[in-house]
Write a protein that holds these residues in place. Structure first.
Motif, PDB file in Angstrom:
ATOM      1  N   HIS A  51       3.901   0.066   8.778  1.00  0.00           N
ATOM      2  CA  HIS A  51       5.257  -0.471   8.739  1.00  0.00           C
ATOM      3  C   HIS A  51       5.842  -0.078   7.386  1.00  0.00           C
ATOM      4  CE1 HIS A  51       8.455  -3.464   8.247  1.00  0.00           C
ATOM      5  NE2 HIS A  51       8.518  -3.426   9.571  1.00  0.00           N
ATOM      6  N   VAL A  52       6.757   0.894   7.389  1.00  0.00           N
ATOM      7  CA  VAL A  52       7.269   1.494   6.153  1.00  0.00           C
ATOM      8  C   VAL A  52       8.402   0.648   5.573  1.00  0.00           C
ATOM      9  CG1 VAL A  52       8.332   3.551   5.160  1.00  0.00           C
ATOM     10  CG2 VAL A  52       6.658   3.792   6.997  1.00  0.00           C
ATOM     11  N   ALA A  73       5.473   3.444   1.468  1.00  0.00           N
ATOM     12  CA  ALA A  73       4.935   2.185   0.970  1.00  0.00           C
ATOM     13  C   ALA A  73       5.223   1.124   2.011  1.00  0.00           C
ATOM     14  CB  ALA A  73       5.581   1.822  -0.364  1.00  0.00           C
ATOM     15  N   GLY A  74       4.272   0.232   2.230  1.00  0.00           N
ATOM     16  CA  GLY A  74       4.438  -0.817   3.215  1.00  0.00           C
ATOM     17  C   GLY A  74       3.102  -1.430   3.565  1.00  0.00           C
ATOM     18  N   ARG A  75       2.955  -1.824   4.830  1.00  0.00           N
ATOM     19  CA  ARG A  75       1.701  -2.453   5.250  1.00  0.00           C
ATOM     20  C   ARG A  75       1.085  -1.675   6.412  1.00  0.00           C
ATOM     21  NH1 ARG A  75       5.553  -6.113   7.271  1.00  0.00           N
ATOM     22  NH2 ARG A  75       5.418  -6.290   9.521  1.00  0.00           N
ATOM     23  N   ILE A  76      -0.225  -1.630   6.386  1.00  0.00           N
ATOM     24  CA  ILE A  76      -0.966  -0.884   7.393  1.00  0.00           C
ATOM     25  C   ILE A  76      -1.489  -1.850   8.459  1.00  0.00           C
ATOM     26  CG2 ILE A  76      -3.228  -0.974   6.288  1.00  0.00           C
ATOM     27  CD1 ILE A  76      -3.361   2.114   6.976  1.00  0.00           C
ATOM     28  N   GLY A  77      -1.626  -1.332   9.667  1.00  0.00           N
ATOM     29  CA  GLY A  77      -2.154  -2.128  10.768  1.00  0.00           C
ATOM     30  C   GLY A  77      -2.953  -1.244  11.701  1.00  0.00           C
ATOM     31  N   MET A  78      -3.395  -1.847  12.802  1.00  0.00           N
ATOM     32  CA  MET A  78      -4.192  -1.081  13.751  1.00  0.00           C
ATOM     33  C   MET A  78      -3.873  -1.550  15.170  1.00  0.00           C
ATOM     34  SD  MET A  78      -8.218  -0.438  13.634  1.00  0.00           S
ATOM     35  CE  MET A  78      -8.891   0.976  14.442  1.00  0.00           C
ATOM     36  N   ASN A  79      -3.693  -0.597  16.070  1.00  0.00           N
ATOM     37  CA  ASN A  79      -3.544  -0.885  17.494  1.00  0.00           C
ATOM     38  C   ASN A  79      -4.858  -0.545  18.172  1.00  0.00           C
ATOM     39  OD1 ASN A  79      -0.888  -1.695  17.379  1.00  0.00           O
ATOM     40  ND2 ASN A  79      -0.065   0.303  17.943  1.00  0.00           N
ATOM     41  N   VAL A  80      -5.395  -1.501  18.922  1.00  0.00           N
ATOM     42  CA  VAL A  80      -6.648  -1.286  19.634  1.00  0.00           C
ATOM     43  C   VAL A  80      -6.391  -1.516  21.121  1.00  0.00           C
ATOM     44  CG1 VAL A  80      -9.043  -2.022  19.881  1.00  0.00           C
ATOM     45  CG2 VAL A  80      -7.953  -2.087  17.641  1.00  0.00           C
ATOM     46  N   TYR A  81      -6.903  -0.604  21.946  1.00  0.00           N
ATOM     47  CA  TYR A  81      -6.730  -0.720  23.391  1.00  0.00           C
ATOM     48  C   TYR A  81      -7.884  -0.020  24.092  1.00  0.00           C
ATOM     49  CZ  TYR A  81      -4.959   4.016  22.721  1.00  0.00           C
ATOM     50  OH  TYR A  81      -4.827   5.337  22.366  1.00  0.00           O
ATOM     51  N   MET A  87       0.840  -1.163   0.000  1.00  0.00           N
ATOM     52  CA  MET A  87       0.000   0.000   0.000  1.00  0.00           C
ATOM     53  C   MET A  87       0.895   1.238   0.000  1.00  0.00           C
ATOM     54  SD  MET A  87      -2.805   1.162   2.834  1.00  0.00           S
ATOM     55  CE  MET A  87      -4.145   0.296   2.096  1.00  0.00           C
ATOM     56  N   GLU A  88       0.497   2.250  -0.744  1.00  0.00           N
ATOM     57  CA  GLU A  88       1.215   3.526  -0.761  1.00  0.00           C
ATOM     58  C   GLU A  88       0.323   4.616  -0.200  1.00  0.00           C
ATOM     59  OE1 GLU A  88       2.597   4.417  -4.684  1.00  0.00           O
ATOM     60  OE2 GLU A  88       4.276   3.045  -4.508  1.00  0.00           O
ATOM     61  N   ILE A  89       0.910   5.451   0.640  1.00  0.00           N
ATOM     62  CA  ILE A  89       0.180   6.548   1.266  1.00  0.00           C
ATOM     63  C   ILE A  89       1.029   7.808   1.162  1.00  0.00           C
ATOM     64  CG2 ILE A  89      -0.759   7.436   3.426  1.00  0.00           C
ATOM     65  CD1 ILE A  89      -1.168   4.561   4.305  1.00  0.00           C
ATOM     66  N   THR A  90       0.392   8.927   0.850  1.00  0.00           N
ATOM     67  CA  THR A  90       1.070  10.217   0.813  1.00  0.00           C
ATOM     68  C   THR A  90       0.426  11.110   1.866  1.00  0.00           C
ATOM     69  OG1 THR A  90       1.496   9.980  -1.543  1.00  0.00           O
ATOM     70  CG2 THR A  90       1.689  12.183  -0.626  1.00  0.00           C
ATOM     71  N   GLY A  91       1.272  11.757   2.679  1.00  0.00           N
ATOM     72  CA  GLY A  91       0.747  12.625   3.719  1.00  0.00           C
ATOM     73  C   GLY A  91       1.794  13.609   4.207  1.00  0.00           C
ATOM     74  N   ARG A  92       1.390  14.489   5.096  1.00  0.00           N
ATOM     75  CA  ARG A  92       2.276  15.503   5.664  1.00  0.00           C
ATOM     76  C   ARG A  92       2.714  15.066   7.057  1.00  0.00           C
ATOM     77  NH1 ARG A  92       3.393  20.581   4.094  1.00  0.00           N
ATOM     78  NH2 ARG A  92       1.678  20.601   2.607  1.00  0.00           N
ATOM     79  N   VAL A  93       4.018  15.196   7.327  1.00  0.00           N
ATOM     80  CA  VAL A  93       4.581  14.811   8.610  1.00  0.00           C
ATOM     81  C   VAL A  93       4.105  15.788   9.686  1.00  0.00           C
ATOM     82  CG1 VAL A  93       6.727  14.409   9.884  1.00  0.00           C
ATOM     83  CG2 VAL A  93       6.588  13.788   7.468  1.00  0.00           C
ATOM     84  N   THR A  94       3.601  15.264  10.810  1.00  0.00           N
ATOM     85  CA  THR A  94       3.011  16.112  11.847  1.00  0.00           C
ATOM     86  C   THR A  94       4.019  16.564  12.901  1.00  0.00           C
ATOM     87  OG1 THR A  94       2.367  14.199  13.169  1.00  0.00           O
ATOM     88  CG2 THR A  94       0.754  15.031  11.578  1.00  0.00           C
ATOM     89  N   ALA A  95       5.143  15.856  13.034  1.00  0.00           N
ATOM     90  CA  ALA A  95       6.187  16.220  14.002  1.00  0.00           C
ATOM     91  C   ALA A  95       7.501  15.611  13.529  1.00  0.00           C
ATOM     92  CB  ALA A  95       5.841  15.715  15.394  1.00  0.00           C
ATOM     93  N   CYS A 122       3.816   5.949  11.818  1.00  0.00           N
ATOM     94  CA  CYS A 122       4.696   5.193  10.924  1.00  0.00           C
ATOM     95  C   CYS A 122       5.955   4.733  11.646  1.00  0.00           C
ATOM     96  CB  CYS A 122       5.096   6.042   9.725  1.00  0.00           C
ATOM     97  SG  CYS A 122       3.692   6.576   8.730  1.00  0.00           S
ATOM     98  N   ALA A 123       6.461   3.558  11.233  1.00  0.00           N
ATOM     99  CA  ALA A 123       7.709   3.013  11.766  1.00  0.00           C
ATOM    100  C   ALA A 123       8.580   2.601  10.585  1.00  0.00           C
ATOM    101  CB  ALA A 123       7.428   1.816  12.664  1.00  0.00           C
ATOM    102  N   TYR A 124       9.796   3.160  10.519  1.00  0.00           N
ATOM    103  CA  TYR A 124      10.746   2.866   9.441  1.00  0.00           C
ATOM    104  C   TYR A 124      11.972   2.222  10.067  1.00  0.00           C
ATOM    105  CZ  TYR A 124      13.613   3.681   5.276  1.00  0.00           C
ATOM    106  OH  TYR A 124      14.409   3.521   4.172  1.00  0.00           O
ATOM    107  N   TRP A 125      12.230   0.963   9.734  1.00  0.00           N
ATOM    108  CA  TRP A 125      13.261   0.167  10.387  1.00  0.00           C
ATOM    109  C   TRP A 125      14.559   0.092   9.601  1.00  0.00           C
ATOM    110  CZ3 TRP A 125      12.508  -2.052  15.181  1.00  0.00           C
ATOM    111  CH2 TRP A 125      11.205  -2.020  15.663  1.00  0.00           C
ATOM    112  N   LEU A 126      14.598   0.531   8.361  1.00  0.00           N
ATOM    113  CA  LEU A 126      15.750   0.259   7.498  1.00  0.00           C
ATOM    114  C   LEU A 126      16.972   1.125   7.774  1.00  0.00           C
ATOM    115  CD1 LEU A 126      13.870  -0.412   4.153  1.00  0.00           C
ATOM    116  CD2 LEU A 126      14.710  -2.054   5.839  1.00  0.00           C
ATOM    117  N   SER A 127      16.785   2.413   8.041  1.00  0.00           N
ATOM    118  CA  SER A 127      17.922   3.306   8.269  1.00  0.00           C
ATOM    119  C   SER A 127      17.510   4.449   9.186  1.00  0.00           C
ATOM    120  CB  SER A 127      18.428   3.875   6.942  1.00  0.00           C
ATOM    121  OG  SER A 127      19.417   4.852   7.171  1.00  0.00           O
TER     122      SER A 127
END
Length: 134
Positions: free
Chosen positions: A94-95, A72-80, A1-9, A51-56
Motif C-alpha cells: 500500500h503505497v 514507501a508505505g506498508r507491506i502485506g500478503m495475499n494468501v489463497y 517501509m521503503e522499497i526500491t525496484g523496477r516496474v514490470t509493466a 503495489c497500489a497507489y490511492w492518492l493520485s
C-alpha cells in the motif's frame, strides 16, 4: 517501509465498484544477488511486489515498464488456494509515497550505435564491403 525496484509493466488505473474510488496498480521487481558460503556460483533471486497507489491517478502516466521507483508505505500478503488446492501467496504494498528515480526509456528510442549501424548498412559502404583498401 521503503522499497526500491523496477516496474514490470505499465501502471493501470482501476476503479473500485463498491466505493467509486480509483487506484493505480503496478508491480515492481526487486533483484538480489548473493554467493553462498563455500561456493563460487552467484545466486539470483527476484521478488515481485504488487503495489497500489490511492492518492493520485495522474501518476499512472509516469509509472511505465522499466522505470525505477522508490515506494514507501506498508507491506502485506495475499494468501489463497490455487486450482490445484495448493496455498499460494503474493506480496502487496500500500503505497503512501512514490518517487521515480529513473524514468523508463521510450519504446521508439534506438541506441546511437544501432542507428549508426543502420545508416552504414543502407549506404554505399554496405555495397563496397568486398573492396578492402589494403
Amino acid at each position: 517501509m521503503e522499497i526500491t525496484g523496477r516496474v514490470t509493466a505499465d501502471a493501470v488505473v482501476n476503479k473500485v465498484q463498491s466505493t467509486g474510488s480509483e487506484v493505480v496498480n503496478f508491480s515492481i521487481a526487486i533483484n538480489d544477488r548473493y554467493k553462498p558460503k563455500g561456493s563460487d556460483e552467484v545466486k539470483e533471486i527476484t521478488t515481485y511486489i504488487n503495489c497500489a497507489y490511492w492518492l493520485s491517478t495522474k501518476t499512472a502516466a509516469w509509472v511505465k515498464k522499466g522505470a525505477i521507483v522508490q515506494v514507501a508505505g506498508r507491506i502485506g500478503m495475499n494468501v489463497y488456494n490455487n486450482s490445484d488446492g495448493n496455498a499460494v501467496g503474493s506480496l502487496t504494498f500500500h503505497v503512501d509515497n512514490l518517487k521515480i528515480l529513473a524514468f523508463a526509456k521510450k519504446q521508439d528510442e534506438v541506441p546511437a550505435a544501432a542507428k549508426a549501424g543502420v545508416v552504414q548498412q543502407s549506404g554505399q559502404a554496405a555495397q563496397d564491403n568486398d573492396d578492402l583498401p589494403f
